[in-house]
Enzyme design. Structure first.
Site, PDB file in Angstrom:
ATOM      1  CG  HIS A  59      -3.865  28.256  14.426  1.00  0.00           C
ATOM      2  ND1 HIS A  59      -2.506  28.463  14.536  1.00  0.00           N
ATOM      3  CD2 HIS A  59      -4.019  27.380  13.394  1.00  0.00           C
ATOM      4  CE1 HIS A  59      -1.880  27.782  13.603  1.00  0.00           C
ATOM      5  NE2 HIS A  59      -2.759  27.098  12.898  1.00  0.00           N
ATOM      6  CG  HIS A  61      -4.909  24.200  11.951  1.00  0.00           C
ATOM      7  ND1 HIS A  61      -4.532  25.125  11.004  1.00  0.00           N
ATOM      8  CD2 HIS A  61      -6.240  23.985  11.765  1.00  0.00           C
ATOM      9  CE1 HIS A  61      -5.595  25.461  10.270  1.00  0.00           C
ATOM     10  NE2 HIS A  61      -6.632  24.784  10.704  1.00  0.00           N
ATOM     11  CG  ASP A  63       0.408  22.066  12.238  1.00  0.00           C
ATOM     12  OD1 ASP A  63      -0.820  22.326  12.292  1.00  0.00           O
ATOM     13  OD2 ASP A  63       1.224  22.801  11.643  1.00  0.00           O
ATOM     14  CG  HIS A  64      -0.033  25.253  15.125  1.00  0.00           C
ATOM     15  ND1 HIS A  64       0.836  26.306  14.983  1.00  0.00           N
ATOM     16  CD2 HIS A  64      -0.233  24.754  13.877  1.00  0.00           C
ATOM     17  CE1 HIS A  64       1.135  26.446  13.694  1.00  0.00           C
ATOM     18  NE2 HIS A  64       0.493  25.520  13.003  1.00  0.00           N
ATOM     19  CG  HIS A 120      -4.148  29.623   9.105  1.00  0.00           C
ATOM     20  ND1 HIS A 120      -3.817  28.940   7.955  1.00  0.00           N
ATOM     21  CD2 HIS A 120      -3.874  28.786  10.130  1.00  0.00           C
ATOM     22  CE1 HIS A 120      -3.362  27.725   8.285  1.00  0.00           C
ATOM     23  NE2 HIS A 120      -3.397  27.613   9.596  1.00  0.00           N
ATOM     24  CG  ASP A 146       0.214  27.853  10.686  1.00  0.00           C
ATOM     25  OD1 ASP A 146       1.393  27.929  11.065  1.00  0.00           O
ATOM     26  OD2 ASP A 146      -0.405  26.775  10.605  1.00  0.00           O
ATOM     27  CG  HIS A 184       4.477  25.776   9.150  1.00  0.00           C
ATOM     28  ND1 HIS A 184       4.449  24.399   9.121  1.00  0.00           N
ATOM     29  CD2 HIS A 184       3.325  26.161   9.753  1.00  0.00           C
ATOM     30  CE1 HIS A 184       3.328  23.970   9.682  1.00  0.00           C
ATOM     31  NE2 HIS A 184       2.623  25.024  10.079  1.00  0.00           N
TER      32      HIS A 184
HETATM   33 FE    FE Z   1       0.617  24.932  10.994  1.00  0.00          FE
HETATM   34 ZN    ZN Z   2      -2.464  26.105  10.909  1.00  0.00          ZN
END
Ligand code: FE
Ligand code: ZN
Length: 272
Positions: A59, A61, A63-64, A120, A146, A184
């Site tokens: 996805h 985001h 942090d990915h 999410h 996530d 995570h």
């Molecule tokens: Fe994340």
């Molecule tokens: Zn995420």
């Protein structure tokens, strides 16, 4: 042993506060899932003498996906494929995937089936793979970003509770020994919430003891399994009377259906 007959290995790369960027390797070939940061990925590839062959994204985001541009820039001219969700605009994606798609990564000898798991984010996808085609009985590998976490689930940033509930049901239907690689290390805090929902669960008590010991050794609590999640993750247990009753105690009326229970649990967890 010829590297092509070896099963794939999965290595966690820690990043940021609590992210895992998963690296799949066979021989000297590697594929990375959700590289939020290129630096620890490059370090791991160099340390182990691995060559990056593909990037998989669940996805959009940061942090990915934050490391994608740097990984590509370092490999200009190598035409590194970047797989990502069809329904999310992500810079650098070469192959846009949706449920029913199948990708074959020859470099590591792995075929991934794609699932749509919105909730999410609107276009979140999961990757499901067989680790070793010469051993079809080996457990499947699930990379779910996530959406499903160990003992929990992702927050609803873009989707509805009904979408997330359906997405989790889809993952829960995978074979019980499927290895769950989420993105995570939230397990201990998720387990605290799970205990609030099911204070009398022996399975949960055992899982807390295991996870505490694992974290005390500084090790990841992942991968989990679908069987363990079905036994202890409250968000996969909203059809259980004991979980319905907990939702009802927290928010009167909430325990009526599986979906209303899920909705109440997700809201309760947001402020837990
Ligand atoms: Fe994340
Ligand atoms: Zn995420």
């Amino acid at each position: 042993m010829d590297s092509s007959t070896r099963p794939v290995t999965v290595i966690p790369i820690s990043a940021f506060k609590d992210n895992y960027l998963w690296l799949l390797c066979r021989g000297a070939e590697a594929v990375v899932v959700d590289p939020g940061d290129a630096v620890p990925v490059e370090r791991t590839l160099a340390d182990r003498g691995l060559k990056l062959r593909a990037i998989l994204l669940t996805h959009h985001h940061a942090d990915h996906i934050g490391g994608v541009r740097a990984l590509l820039d370092t490999r200009e001219g190598q035409s590194l494929p970047v797989y990502g969700p069809a329904n999310e605009p992500i810079d650098g994606v070469t192959d846009r995937l949706k449920e029913g798609d199948r990708i074959v990564l020859d470099a590591i000898g792995i075929t991934f089936d794609i699932l749509d798991i919105p909730g999410h984010t609107r276009g979140h996808i999961a990757y499901v793979a067989m680790p070793d085609e010469s051993h079809p009985e080996a457990p499947l590998l699930l990379f779910c970003g996530d959406t499903l976490f160990a003992a929990g689930c992702g927050r609803l940033f873009e989707g509805t509770p009904a979408q997330m509930h359906d997405s989790l049901a889809k993952l829960a239907a995978l074979p019980p020994d499927t290895r769950v690689y989420c993105a995570h290390e939230y397990t201990l805090s998720n387990l605290r919430f799970a205990r609030a929902v099911e204070p009398d669960s022996d399975a949960l008590e055992r899982r807390v003891a295991d996870a505490d010991a694992t974290r005390a050794r500084g090790e990841p609590t992942l991968p989990s399994t679908i069987a363990l999640e079905r036994a202890t993750n409250p968000f996969l247990r909203v059809d259980q009377a004991v979980v319905r009753e907990a939702a009802e105690r927290h928010a009167p009326g909430a325990g009526r259906t599986a979906l209303s229970t899920f909705t109440a649990l997700r809201r309760w967890k947001d402020s837990f």
